[in-house]
Design a protein around this motif. Structure first.
Motif, short mmCIF file in Angstrom:
data_model
loop_
_atom_site.label_atom_id
_atom_site.label_comp_id
_atom_site.label_asym_id
_atom_site.label_seq_id
_atom_site.Cartn_x
_atom_site.Cartn_y
_atom_site.Cartn_z
N HIS A 1 -21.19 5.92 -22.36
CA HIS A 1 -20.53 7.09 -22.47
C HIS A 1 -21.00 8.27 -23.12
O HIS A 1 -20.52 9.62 -23.09
CB HIS A 1 -18.96 7.08 -22.72
N GLY A 2 -21.82 8.05 -24.22
CA GLY A 2 -22.55 9.06 -25.14
C GLY A 2 -23.33 10.20 -24.02
O GLY A 2 -24.06 9.95 -23.09
N LYS A 3 -23.27 11.26 -24.69
CA LYS A 3 -23.85 12.35 -23.93
C LYS A 3 -25.12 12.84 -24.60
O LYS A 3 -25.99 13.63 -24.31
CB LYS A 3 -23.02 13.56 -24.14
N THR A 4 -25.48 12.45 -25.87
CA THR A 4 -26.68 12.70 -26.71
C THR A 4 -27.43 11.28 -27.01
O THR A 4 -26.64 10.16 -26.96
CB THR A 4 -26.20 13.45 -27.88
N VAL A 5 -28.64 11.51 -27.39
CA VAL A 5 -29.41 10.26 -27.69
C VAL A 5 -28.57 9.64 -28.98
O VAL A 5 -28.38 8.41 -29.12
CB VAL A 5 -30.79 10.42 -28.08
N PRO A 6 -28.44 10.44 -29.97
CA PRO A 6 -27.48 9.71 -31.24
C PRO A 6 -26.11 9.23 -30.70
O PRO A 6 -25.62 8.06 -31.43
CB PRO A 6 -27.51 10.89 -32.13
N GLY A 7 -25.59 9.79 -29.77
CA GLY A 7 -24.38 9.22 -29.43
C GLY A 7 -24.21 8.11 -28.79
O GLY A 7 -23.86 6.93 -28.83
N VAL A 8 -25.58 7.83 -27.89
CA VAL A 8 -25.63 6.44 -27.01
C VAL A 8 -26.07 5.48 -27.94
O VAL A 8 -25.80 4.19 -28.11
CB VAL A 8 -26.91 6.73 -26.08
N LEU A 9 -26.94 5.87 -28.99
CA LEU A 9 -27.27 4.88 -30.16
C LEU A 9 -26.10 4.16 -31.17
O LEU A 9 -26.17 3.13 -31.24
CB LEU A 9 -28.37 5.42 -30.94
N LYS A 10 -25.44 5.34 -31.28
CA LYS A 10 -24.06 4.79 -31.93
C LYS A 10 -23.16 3.91 -31.18
O LYS A 10 -22.75 2.84 -31.78
CB LYS A 10 -23.35 6.07 -32.34
N GLU A 11 -23.14 4.30 -29.93
CA GLU A 11 -22.47 3.47 -29.03
C GLU A 11 -22.86 1.89 -28.92
O GLU A 11 -22.27 1.02 -28.98
CB GLU A 11 -22.12 4.13 -27.68
N ARG A 12 -24.26 1.69 -28.65
CA ARG A 12 -24.98 0.58 -28.60
C ARG A 12 -24.71 -0.13 -29.98
O ARG A 12 -24.78 -1.31 -30.01
CB ARG A 12 -26.65 0.81 -28.33
N THR A 13 -24.97 0.56 -31.05
CA THR A 13 -24.58 -0.11 -32.21
C THR A 13 -23.48 -0.78 -32.32
O THR A 13 -23.30 -1.96 -33.01
CB THR A 13 -25.09 0.91 -33.49
N ILE A 14 -22.38 -0.04 -32.16
CA ILE A 14 -21.03 -0.29 -32.27
C ILE A 14 -20.72 -1.62 -31.28
O ILE A 14 -20.06 -2.51 -31.80
CB ILE A 14 -19.95 0.68 -31.97
N LEU A 15 -21.44 -1.58 -30.20
CA LEU A 15 -21.18 -2.63 -29.31
C LEU A 15 -21.89 -4.02 -29.75
O LEU A 15 -21.37 -5.08 -29.81
CB LEU A 15 -21.68 -2.39 -28.02
N ALA A 16 -23.09 -3.70 -30.58
CA ALA A 16 -23.71 -4.78 -30.97
C ALA A 16 -22.99 -5.63 -32.30
O ALA A 16 -23.10 -6.82 -32.29
CB ALA A 16 -25.19 -4.51 -31.51
N ILE A 17 -22.31 -4.82 -32.92
CA ILE A 17 -21.82 -5.11 -34.14
C ILE A 17 -20.20 -5.85 -33.60
O ILE A 17 -20.17 -7.30 -33.94
CB ILE A 17 -21.14 -3.84 -35.11
N VAL A 18 -19.74 -5.36 -32.68
CA VAL A 18 -18.58 -6.02 -32.06
C VAL A 18 -19.08 -7.68 -31.54
O VAL A 18 -18.37 -8.58 -31.75
CB VAL A 18 -17.71 -5.25 -30.95
#
Length: 167
Positions: free
Chosen positions: A64-81
């Motif tokens: 759902h991220g609209k920017t590269v940092p947003g997508v990277l943050k989302e992927r990082t959170i999903l990896a942590i979970v």
């Protein structure tokens, strides 16, 4: 490219033996015997199942991220979970003295999301042993009948307004 074709059977009591054919670039039969290749193929299925958990159970099939940092943050959170869920599964498996593959991923995810229920990790759902389980590789969701958005949203809106004025 040279390929080696390997065939082996999977036997289940009460059923016909299923023949599996693998194509591999691991050509040396002494270094890579058939039972070892069969075990690697079984492990590959576990990896595919784990990736399916990422895409469907934890809705990662669309970011759902609209920017590269947003997508990277989302992927990082999903990896942590994902890693937290796997830790819960591992702990439950150790408490029950079973293989971690048999603990329900979805049940562990639900437990992690609501730990205040008082349910012990030992109570997580345990799947039956399914060493040679096979499933069809098909898509479960129907494709949407709408075309892909390949132009900016603002441009598409303008086209709709112009079509409405003409029609």
């Amino acid at each position: 490219m040279v390929l080696r074709e390997v065939r082996y059977g999977i036997g289940t009591p009460g059923f016909r033996t299923r023949q599996i054919t693998l194509g591999t670039t691991l050509l040396d039969p002494e270094s890579y015997p058939v039972p070892d290749l069969a075990e690697l193929y079984r492990q590959r299925w576990q990896i595919a199942t784990s990736l399916a958990h990422l895409k469907t159970t934890m809705p990662m099939d669309g970011l759902h991220g609209k920017t590269v940092p947003g997508v990277l943050k989302e992927r990082t959170i999903l990896a942590i979970v994902y890693n937290l869920v796997r830790m819960v599964m591992w702990h439950s498996a150790m408490l029950q003295h079973i293989n971690v593959e048999r603990i329900s991923f979805l049940d562990a995810l639900r437990w992690l999301g609501a730990p205040h229920t008082g349910m012990s990790r030992i109570a997580l759902i345990v799947h039956p042993k399914r060493p040679h389980r096979v499933e069809p590789r098909v898509k479960k969701r129907r494709p949407k009948s709408f075309p892909l958005m390949i132009k900016p949203r603002q441009e598409l809106r303008q086209q709709l307004v112009q079509q409405g004025l003409r029609g």
